[in-house]
Structures are given as structure tokens and as C-alpha cells.
Design a protein around this motif. Structure first.
Motif, PDB file in Angstrom:
ATOM      1  N   ALA A  18       0.829  -1.199   0.000  1.00 55.33           N
ATOM      2  CA  ALA A  18       0.000   0.000   0.000  1.00 55.33           C
ATOM      3  C   ALA A  18       0.862   1.247   0.000  1.00 55.33           C
ATOM      4  N   CYS A  19       1.962   1.221   0.777  1.00 53.08           N
ATOM      5  CA  CYS A  19       2.835   2.391   0.842  1.00 53.08           C
ATOM      6  C   CYS A  19       3.513   2.672  -0.480  1.00 53.08           C
ATOM      7  N   LEU A  20       3.743   1.627  -1.259  1.00 57.73           N
ATOM      8  CA  LEU A  20       4.420   1.800  -2.537  1.00 57.73           C
ATOM      9  C   LEU A  20       3.475   2.232  -3.642  1.00 57.73           C
ATOM     10  N   GLY A  21       2.221   2.446  -3.334  1.00 59.34           N
ATOM     11  CA  GLY A  21       1.291   2.943  -4.333  1.00 59.34           C
ATOM     12  C   GLY A  21       0.669   1.868  -5.185  1.00 59.34           C
ATOM     13  N   GLY A  22       0.784   0.595  -4.776  1.00 61.90           N
ATOM     14  CA  GLY A  22       0.234  -0.478  -5.575  1.00 61.90           C
ATOM     15  C   GLY A  22      -1.231  -0.718  -5.315  1.00 61.90           C
ATOM     16  N   TYR A 103      11.472   7.654  -5.054  1.00 62.59           N
ATOM     17  CA  TYR A 103      11.159   7.790  -3.639  1.00 62.59           C
ATOM     18  C   TYR A 103      11.813   6.650  -2.857  1.00 62.59           C
ATOM     19  N   THR A 104      11.938   6.846  -1.572  1.00 59.10           N
ATOM     20  CA  THR A 104      12.535   5.846  -0.697  1.00 59.10           C
ATOM     21  C   THR A 104      11.468   5.290   0.240  1.00 59.10           C
ATOM     22  N   TYR A 105      11.711   4.095   0.707  1.00 62.32           N
ATOM     23  CA  TYR A 105      10.807   3.468   1.664  1.00 62.32           C
ATOM     24  C   TYR A 105      11.614   2.493   2.517  1.00 62.32           C
ATOM     25  N   ASN A 106      11.074   2.131   3.651  1.00 65.62           N
ATOM     26  CA  ASN A 106      11.767   1.245   4.588  1.00 65.62           C
ATOM     27  C   ASN A 106      11.231  -0.177   4.476  1.00 65.62           C
ATOM     28  N   VAL A 107      12.148  -1.132   4.351  1.00 63.94           N
ATOM     29  CA  VAL A 107      11.792  -2.547   4.294  1.00 63.94           C
ATOM     30  C   VAL A 107      12.127  -3.178   5.654  1.00 63.94           C
ATOM     31  N   PRO A 108      11.156  -3.798   6.336  1.00 65.07           N
ATOM     32  CA  PRO A 108      11.440  -4.386   7.647  1.00 65.07           C
ATOM     33  C   PRO A 108      12.384  -5.580   7.541  1.00 65.07           C
ATOM     34  N   GLN A 109      13.285  -5.674   8.494  1.00 63.88           N
ATOM     35  CA  GLN A 109      14.207  -6.802   8.592  1.00 63.88           C
ATOM     36  C   GLN A 109      13.739  -7.699   9.736  1.00 63.88           C
ATOM     37  N   TRP A 110      13.667  -9.011   9.468  1.00 62.21           N
ATOM     38  CA  TRP A 110      13.110  -9.944  10.434  1.00 62.21           C
ATOM     39  C   TRP A 110      14.202 -10.751  11.126  1.00 62.21           C
ATOM     40  N   GLY A 111      13.958 -11.101  12.396  1.00 60.96           N
ATOM     41  CA  GLY A 111      14.905 -11.923  13.133  1.00 60.96           C
ATOM     42  C   GLY A 111      14.388 -12.213  14.525  1.00 60.96           C
ATOM     43  N   VAL A 112      15.274 -12.742  15.350  1.00 61.23           N
ATOM     44  CA  VAL A 112      14.921 -13.076  16.730  1.00 61.23           C
ATOM     45  C   VAL A 112      14.901 -11.790  17.552  1.00 61.23           C
ATOM     46  N   THR A 113      13.783 -11.540  18.195  1.00 62.89           N
ATOM     47  CA  THR A 113      13.664 -10.339  19.022  1.00 62.89           C
ATOM     48  C   THR A 113      13.825 -10.649  20.507  1.00 62.89           C
ATOM     49  N   TYR A 114      13.586 -11.894  20.892  1.00 60.95           N
ATOM     50  CA  TYR A 114      13.710 -12.253  22.317  1.00 60.95           C
ATOM     51  C   TYR A 114      13.885 -13.764  22.430  1.00 60.95           C
ATOM     52  N   THR A 147      13.456  -6.490  13.528  1.00 63.24           N
ATOM     53  CA  THR A 147      14.676  -6.114  14.252  1.00 63.24           C
ATOM     54  C   THR A 147      15.252  -4.793  13.764  1.00 63.24           C
ATOM     55  N   GLY A 148      14.735  -4.297  12.666  1.00 62.02           N
ATOM     56  CA  GLY A 148      15.223  -3.032  12.119  1.00 62.02           C
ATOM     57  C   GLY A 148      14.653  -2.811  10.733  1.00 62.02           C
ATOM     58  N   TYR A 149      15.102  -1.770  10.061  1.00 60.80           N
ATOM     59  CA  TYR A 149      14.611  -1.435   8.723  1.00 60.80           C
ATOM     60  C   TYR A 149      15.788  -1.120   7.802  1.00 60.80           C
ATOM     61  N   GLN A 150      15.596  -1.485   6.535  1.00 63.98           N
ATOM     62  CA  GLN A 150      16.588  -1.167   5.509  1.00 63.98           C
ATOM     63  C   GLN A 150      15.940  -0.266   4.471  1.00 63.98           C
ATOM     64  N   GLN A 151      16.584   0.833   4.153  1.00 63.44           N
ATOM     65  CA  GLN A 151      16.009   1.793   3.210  1.00 63.44           C
ATOM     66  C   GLN A 151      16.257   1.352   1.770  1.00 63.44           C
ATOM     67  N   GLU A 152      15.207   1.377   0.980  1.00 60.08           N
ATOM     68  CA  GLU A 152      15.293   1.012  -0.438  1.00 60.08           C
ATOM     69  C   GLU A 152      14.838   2.193  -1.288  1.00 60.08           C
ATOM     70  N   VAL A 153      15.229   2.184  -2.546  1.00 59.65           N
ATOM     71  CA  VAL A 153      14.871   3.239  -3.501  1.00 59.65           C
ATOM     72  C   VAL A 153      14.072   2.615  -4.630  1.00 59.65           C
ATOM     73  N   ARG A 154      13.002   3.269  -5.027  1.00 58.27           N
ATOM     74  CA  ARG A 154      12.177   2.762  -6.124  1.00 58.27           C
ATOM     75  C   ARG A 154      11.774   3.911  -7.039  1.00 58.27           C
ATOM     76  N   ASN A 155      11.610   3.584  -8.309  1.00 58.54           N
ATOM     77  CA  ASN A 155      11.146   4.553  -9.305  1.00 58.54           C
ATOM     78  C   ASN A 155       9.765   4.152  -9.802  1.00 58.54           C
ATOM     79  N   ARG A 156       8.916   5.122 -10.052  1.00 54.42           N
ATOM     80  CA  ARG A 156       7.620   4.847 -10.654  1.00 54.42           C
ATOM     81  C   ARG A 156       7.192   6.051 -11.477  1.00 54.42           C
ATOM     82  N   THR A 157       6.144   5.866 -12.255  1.00 55.37           N
ATOM     83  CA  THR A 157       5.602   6.936 -13.092  1.00 55.37           C
ATOM     84  C   THR A 157       4.277   7.410 -12.494  1.00 55.37           C
ATOM     85  N   VAL A 158       4.137   8.717 -12.358  1.00 54.94           N
ATOM     86  CA  VAL A 158       2.911   9.312 -11.831  1.00 54.94           C
ATOM     87  C   VAL A 158       2.219  10.063 -12.962  1.00 54.94           C
TER      88      VAL A 158
END
Length: 225
Positions: A18-22, A103-114, A147-158
């Protein structure tokens, strides 16, 4: 993978999409002004295109029929598109070639939290002070999450999209003031007018003839493809 973890990943994937406009509703900026109260109740209305070459287009005819139905629902005596009438509703619509957007967006990184630990202790209750005979530490099932977020870059046409409606008396001159003006503007990732027009028509239906001078945003369901 635990079921709870799978559900969390699926939910996050939907949110990210949804955040990516899809997906999500189509948003339009709509304004209208009119003096329809001054038009005789017996007046008839017909829909034509601002561009005469579209009048014989099956695509345009479908939009004209929908606008005719909207006008009838608003209490106007709308006749079949193109038929002789006292007032003419000129319908125009279009879309540009689009512009690239980065535009940039954050991708969640998964792992052991506890990762909990449990201790099992055996004591000798027959002796003073309850001396410890043995003590065992075991690891419990870990929990998973973000466990954190990694920033990604994407291009699209508006794309910029629009719908215009002007209603004027028949045989009006260039100086004649319309009795109704509607301007709808929208931008999004969908570059297909046939996909968007049903939603634009729903936006128009929500506001048509309800308030002169209205200007605001209208959301309609569906996907801005």
C-alpha cells in the motif's frame, strides 16, 4: 516458521504494498459551481463531447451514458446522449504522459527479538538451608519480529488525470456563462483512463449538484493501478 510469524510477514507485506502505491483508493480533487436552480424545471439536458471526434466513440458513449444517469438521479431531465435538448453537458477527460518519480521506503528486517531462558533447580529439603543438588538452564522458544529497517529506492511513473464538465444552453456563444462547471483533477500510478473513469464517475456522483462552490478531495474505492 511459526504461524504467528507468517501472519506478521503477510500483514507487513500488504502494508508495504500500500505504501508503494500499488493499492488503495483513487483520490481526486473536485470543484463545482452552478446556477442550476435558475434553470426551468422543464429544461432537458444532453451529453456531448468537447471534442466532436469522440461523439461516435464507444468508449465516450459509455461515459456519456453514466453521466446522463447521474444527472437524472440529481433530478434533471437528461435525455439520451446526443439527442436534442435545451442544455448541453460538454464532457471532456484526459491523461498526460506521466512523469518519473523517485522515492525511498523502509523494508522491515526480520529476526529473533527475544530468546527467554528457564532454570530448573533441585534442592535437598532434608538439610538446613535447602542445599542445591542440581540446577539446569534451558533455552525457551525464541520470538520473532522486526529487528530493524533497511532503506530502499524505487522509481515509478505518476500520471495527471482530469475530467471537465460544462453545461451551457444550446446554441450558446463563446461569451455565454455555463450553468454548471465541474473540474476533477487526480494523480496516481494508473495511466489507463478506461480503468479510472468508473471511479471518477463515482466521485462526480457523490457531489453533483449538491453544493455550488464545493471544492475538496473525494476518495473512491478500487485500486489506483
Amino acid at each position: 516458521m511459526r504461524p504467528q510469524t507468517a501472519l506478521l510477514i503477510a500483514a507487513t507485506s500488504l502494508t508495504l504494498s500500500a505504501c508503494l502505491g500499488g493499492s488503495g483508493p483513487v483520490k481526486s480533487n473536485l470543484s463545482q459551481f452552478h446556477t442550476l436552480d435558475s434553470v426551468p424545471a422543464s429544461a432537458t439536458f444532453s451529453v456531448v463531447s468537447w471534442r466532436p471526434e469522440l461523439d461516435n466513440s464507444l468508449e465516450f458513449r459509455s461515459y456519456a451514458q453514466r453521466l446522463t444517469a447521474i444527472m437524472r438521479e440529481a433530478g434533471l431531465r437528461a435525455v439520451a446522449p446526443g439527442q436534442p435538448a435545451d442544455y448541453i453537458a460538454y464532457l471532456d477527460y484526459g491523461i498526460d504522459d506521466g512523469r518519473p518519480v523517485t522515492y525511498t521506503y523502509n523494508v522491515p528486517q526480520w529476526g529473533v527479538t527475544y530468546k527467554a531462558q528457564t532454570t530448573s533447580t533441585v534442592v535437598d529439603e532434608t538439610k538446613p538451608g535447602q542445599q542445591v543438588i542440581s540446577s539446569t538452564v534451558r533455552g525457551a522458544d525464541p520470538t520473532y519480529g522486526v529487528t530493524g529497517y533497511q532503506q530502499e529506492v524505487r522509481n515509478r511513473t505518476v500520471y495527471a488525470r482530469f475530467v471537465h464538465i460544462d453545461i451551457l444552453p444550446k446554441n450558446a456563444s463563446a461569451q455565454t456563462t455555463p450553468v454548471y462547471e465541474l473540474r476533477l483533477k487526480s494523480s496516481g500510478s494508473c495511466g489507463s483512463i478506461p480503468s479510472l473513469m468508473p471511479r471518477f464517475m463515482r466521485a462526480i456522483e457523490k457531489r453533483f449538484d449538491r453544493k455550488s462552490g464545493y471544492s475538496g478531495k473525494v476518495k473512491t474505492g478500487g485500486v489506483d493501478c
